[in-house]
Design an enzyme around this catalytic site. Structure first.
Site, mmCIF file in Angstrom:
data_model
loop_
_atom_site.group_PDB
_atom_site.id
_atom_site.type_symbol
_atom_site.label_atom_id
_atom_site.label_comp_id
_atom_site.label_asym_id
_atom_site.label_seq_id
_atom_site.Cartn_x
_atom_site.Cartn_y
_atom_site.Cartn_z
ATOM 1 N N LYS A 279 26.510 34.882 -42.113
ATOM 2 C CA LYS A 279 26.538 35.860 -43.244
ATOM 3 C C LYS A 279 24.885 35.414 -43.744
ATOM 4 O O LYS A 279 24.211 34.029 -43.764
ATOM 5 C CB LYS A 279 27.250 35.845 -43.569
ATOM 6 C CG LYS A 279 28.438 36.305 -43.452
ATOM 7 C CD LYS A 279 30.022 35.927 -43.512
ATOM 8 C CE LYS A 279 31.104 36.770 -43.335
ATOM 9 N NZ LYS A 279 31.290 38.180 -43.065
ATOM 10 N N GLU A 351 34.507 38.796 -35.939
ATOM 11 C CA GLU A 351 35.405 38.068 -35.542
ATOM 12 C C GLU A 351 36.871 38.254 -35.596
ATOM 13 O O GLU A 351 37.408 37.578 -34.896
ATOM 14 C CB GLU A 351 34.953 36.717 -35.835
ATOM 15 C CG GLU A 351 36.028 36.087 -37.529
ATOM 16 C CD GLU A 351 35.117 36.734 -38.424
ATOM 17 O OE1 GLU A 351 36.078 36.804 -39.182
ATOM 18 O OE2 GLU A 351 34.453 37.232 -38.283
ATOM 19 N N ARG A 353 38.962 41.014 -36.021
ATOM 20 C CA ARG A 353 39.108 41.677 -34.978
ATOM 21 C C ARG A 353 39.301 40.531 -33.366
ATOM 22 O O ARG A 353 40.544 41.739 -32.713
ATOM 23 C CB ARG A 353 38.231 42.424 -34.134
ATOM 24 C CG ARG A 353 36.265 42.432 -33.887
ATOM 25 C CD ARG A 353 36.065 43.611 -34.002
ATOM 26 N NE ARG A 353 35.549 43.903 -35.086
ATOM 27 C CZ ARG A 353 35.137 44.851 -35.662
ATOM 28 N NH1 ARG A 353 34.364 46.048 -34.898
ATOM 29 N NH2 ARG A 353 34.499 44.625 -37.064
#
Length: 498
Positions: A279, A351, A353
């Protein structure tokens, strides 16, 4: 903070402070009229002077009002009478407590007849007032070397009703409000903790403490247990972290063991860097809130246990960090989930899910009545619904409507998005059964479509709380949502059971 319900009108009451509503154009509520009469027009004279005109959320604190048994009277502006609705009520209540927390008032009395809302009984007003009052006291300063420790002096709130026949129902509503507020506070505390403290192991310890205090059953599965179960998707996310992953299970029994449970599954990513799909650095600190789904499950379990609801409830929390390292999962890796379905991981920042799908498969062993997962799953949900509304998708319209109704009841609203089969095509993979992302469009829906592939054996709903679980900016911190929605849903289910 203590709460009480009392039957009575202002002229016979006494205390440190009474709250009286004033509508716009200086129109007095019934309680204001009563006090104005016994003070021989004092309230009206204040209004006539122009110090209070009744505009929404304005306030004026009066001292030593002649002829009353109150040390202070707080006039609160309610806006236009014909426009007084739920939002105005909640704003007024929050304004009342915000104002009083800055004073030396120790106890206060509110007259619920001052707040007329169509289709909302006193029970609703009471539960919302209790939640707002406790929320007004909340502050998270336990990690500071010198805590502010300035919660205000308000300690007792009396809520007055006119009809004695409502007393039992109103007292029950008060207890429900207290339980919801306590659950929200637990959720907020867990979310606000620093991620070096609130690790998967810490979450597991808190779950065990909750179980010990409220006589729940707690089970903690370690990574070796998950390997035996074939949770390759969950473990793929955990691979890059030094912190061991945990699968946390809490069980509450409010009915016979023969009754199938409702299962809550909460995403517990205690810190999310995005993994190899790293990120941006800006605001990455807020990724400590990526375990808010897990926090809301623990908060809801606490609320249910306090109320002793007539439901069987299971909380499942897959807890892990998502970190980049030499061991971390790479984009392009293919893993096998507990269900046997293979997944091509195109983006390691999708991540949530990946850990939820194995937890949803694990939920099958409980033969659940229904399963609800709660997750800070997609930034796309924030774009779609902002920070006010939780996204809802479900494979069962009746369940979806029940959750929507619960959210409306407690001012913790959700909005249903479609889960049509046509969206499933976006998750096609050339190398596995399914890809973990579906491209730029419909990101919230394709995330739910991914999860739906693991929920075909039961009724299921998905709550995407990415926009509602916490606040950014100067008020940065956990919101405690959607504990109110979940708890109200379970209250309704317990009434069905009875």
């Amino acid at each position: 903070m203590d709460f009480g319900i009392k039957v009575g009108t202002p002229e016979k009451q006494r205390g440190a402070c009474a709250v009286i509503g004033i509508f716009e154009s200086r129109k007095m509520t019934e309680s204001a009229k009563v006090l104005d009469k016994i003070t021989q027009g004092y309230i009206k004279s204040i209004l006539t002077s122009g110090d209070m005109d009744g505009k929404v959320n304005t306030s004026l604190l009066l001292h030593n009002v002649p002829g009353t048994h109150f040390k202070r009277i707080l006039l609160i502006g309610l806006g236009k009478e014909q426009e007084f609705k739920e939002k105005t009520f909640l704003g007024a209540i929050n304004s009342i407590f915000s104002t009083l927390q800055k004073t030396a008032v120790t106890d206060v009395m509110l007259f619920l007849s001052d707040f007329p809302i169509k289709e909302r009984a006193n029970e609703w007003k009471i539960s919302q007032t209790v939640i707002a009052a406790i929320n007004s006291l909340y502050q998270f300063d336990q990690l500071k070397s010198k805590p502010e420790n300035n919660p205000g002096k308000l300690r007792k709130i009396l809520l007055c009703i006119d009809n004695r026949s409502e007393l039992i129902a109103c007292e029950q509503a008060m207890q429900q409000g207290l339980a919801i507020a306590h659950g929200m506070n637990l959720t907020k505390d867990l979310g606000n903790l620093a991620p070096n403290i609130c690790t998967p192991t810490y979450l597991a310890t808190q779950a065990k403490n909750l179980a010990k205090t409220h006589k729940l059953k707690a089970s903690i599965l370690e990574e070796k247990d998950m390997e035996k179960l074939g949770m390759g998707s969950f473990l793929a996310v955990a691979r890059g972290s030094e912190q061991p992953a945990k699968l946390i299970v809490l069980e509450y029994q409010g009915l016979s063991k023969k009754e199938d449970p409702i299962v809550l599954v909460g995403k517990g990513v205690t810190f999310d860097t995005g993994g190899i799909s790293l990120k941006p650095a800006a605001e990455m600190d807020e990724m400590k809130f990526d375990m808010s789904g897990a926090g809301s499950v623990l908060g809801t379990m606490l609320a249910v246990a306090e109320m002793k609801l007539s439901v069987n409830l299971v909380g499942i929390i897959p807890a892990t960090e998502n970190m980049p390292s030499g061991k971390a999962t790479k984009p392009g890796d293919v893993v096998t989930s507990m269900s046997g379905q293979t997944i091509e991981i195109l983006n390691t920042d999708a991540e949530g899910r990946l850990i939820l799908c194995d937890a949803l498969t694990y939920a099958e062993r409980y033969n659940p009545k229904m399963v609800i997962d709660i997750a800070t799953l997609t930034g796309a949900c924030v774009i779609a619904l902002g920070n006010l509304t939780t996204g809802l998708m479900s494979n069962d319209d009746k369940l979806a409507q029940e959750l929507l109704a619960a959210g409306e009841q407690v001012a913790d609203r959700a909005w249903q998005l479609p889960l049509w089969d046509e969206y499933q095509d976006l998750l096609k993979s050339n190398f596995a059964d399914i890809a973990n992302i579906g491209g730029r469009t419909a990101g919230t829906i394709t995330a739910a479509c991914f999860l739906s592939r693991f929920t075909k054996k039961y009724r299921w709903a998905h709550l995407d709380i990415a926009g509602t679980a916490w606040k950014s900016g100067k008020d940065k911190g956990s919101s405690g949502r959607p504990v109110p929605l979940l708890t109200q849903f379970l209250i309704t289910q317990s009434k069905i059971s009875n």
